[in-house]
Design a protein around this motif. Structure first.
Motif, PDB file in Angstrom:
ATOM      1  N   TYR A   1      45.998  42.442  38.150  1.00 33.42           N
ATOM      2  CA  TYR A   1      46.750  43.069  39.238  1.00 33.42           C
ATOM      3  C   TYR A   1      47.286  44.443  38.857  1.00 33.42           C
TER       4      TYR A   1
ATOM      5  N   ASP B   1      44.899  47.312  39.368  1.00 35.28           N
ATOM      6  CA  ASP B   1      44.512  47.485  40.767  1.00 35.28           C
ATOM      7  C   ASP B   1      43.473  46.461  41.220  1.00 35.28           C
TER       8      ASP B   1
ATOM      9  N   ARG C   1      42.639  45.758  44.986  1.00 36.54           N
ATOM     10  CA  ARG C   1      41.631  46.601  45.638  1.00 36.54           C
ATOM     11  C   ARG C   1      40.242  45.973  45.497  1.00 36.54           C
TER      12      ARG C   1
ATOM     13  N   TRP D   1      37.399  51.949  34.089  1.00 32.35           N
ATOM     14  CA  TRP D   1      38.081  51.009  34.978  1.00 32.35           C
ATOM     15  C   TRP D   1      37.083  49.974  35.503  1.00 32.35           C
TER      16      TRP D   1
END
Length: 155
Positions: free
Chosen positions: A73, A76, A79, A95
């Motif tokens: 979380y 992100d 998303r 990422w």
């Protein structure tokens, strides 16, 4: 579960590592952390420092499921749950690698320890929308994880 002395040397050690600029020193420190220390460190981590440190936390055999979910979380992950294309459309290769590996690890149940609870930071509306838009979404991304609640000191 072991608790940390909130005023003692254990927290000072975590704080020193958290604010260190020597990545190899931080990673070495992470390799020697127990489950609770990893969770507290992860909860205080500044994501502006990159993805190498969260990867080291996840690579530690003491990393708890609750810590993995917290990192998901904080990276992100909402998303990713909200949009199937979030990962493929992102230009952030580090990422994409971290969040994809973390998602897969959570779904596969690759976290043998489940001592620390984590409640996903979702509103009731967000949880409802996820369940509606993604039939069969694993509840592990929506519900509070098993384990004990841990108070996270700010380092």
């Amino acid at each position: 579960m072991k608790t940390l002395d909130t005023h003692g040397e254990e927290l000072e050690k975590l704080k020193d590592l958290l604010f260190s600029e020597d990545t190899s020193k931080i990673i070495t420190g992470i390799q020697n952390m127990n489950t609770l220390e990893l969770h507290i460190f992860a909860a205080n981590y500044n994501w502006n420092s990159g993805f190498e440190i969260p990867e080291a936390i996840l690579d530690n055999g003491n990393c708890d499921f609750g810590t993995g979910l917290l990192l998901f979380y904080r990276a992100d992950g909402y998303r990713v749950l909200e949009s199937k294309d979030a990962v493929s459309e992102s230009s952030l290769s580090d990422w994409k690698k971290l969040i994809s590996n973390l998602f897969d690890k959570i779904v596969a149940g690759d976290f043998p320890k489940k001592m620390i609870s984590f409640t996903p930071p979702l509103t009731k509306v967000q949880a409802f929308k996820l369940r509606k838009s993604i039939p069969g979404i694993p509840e592990i991304f929506i519900d509070k994880s098993p384990g004990d609640d841990v108070e996270i000191p700010v380092l």
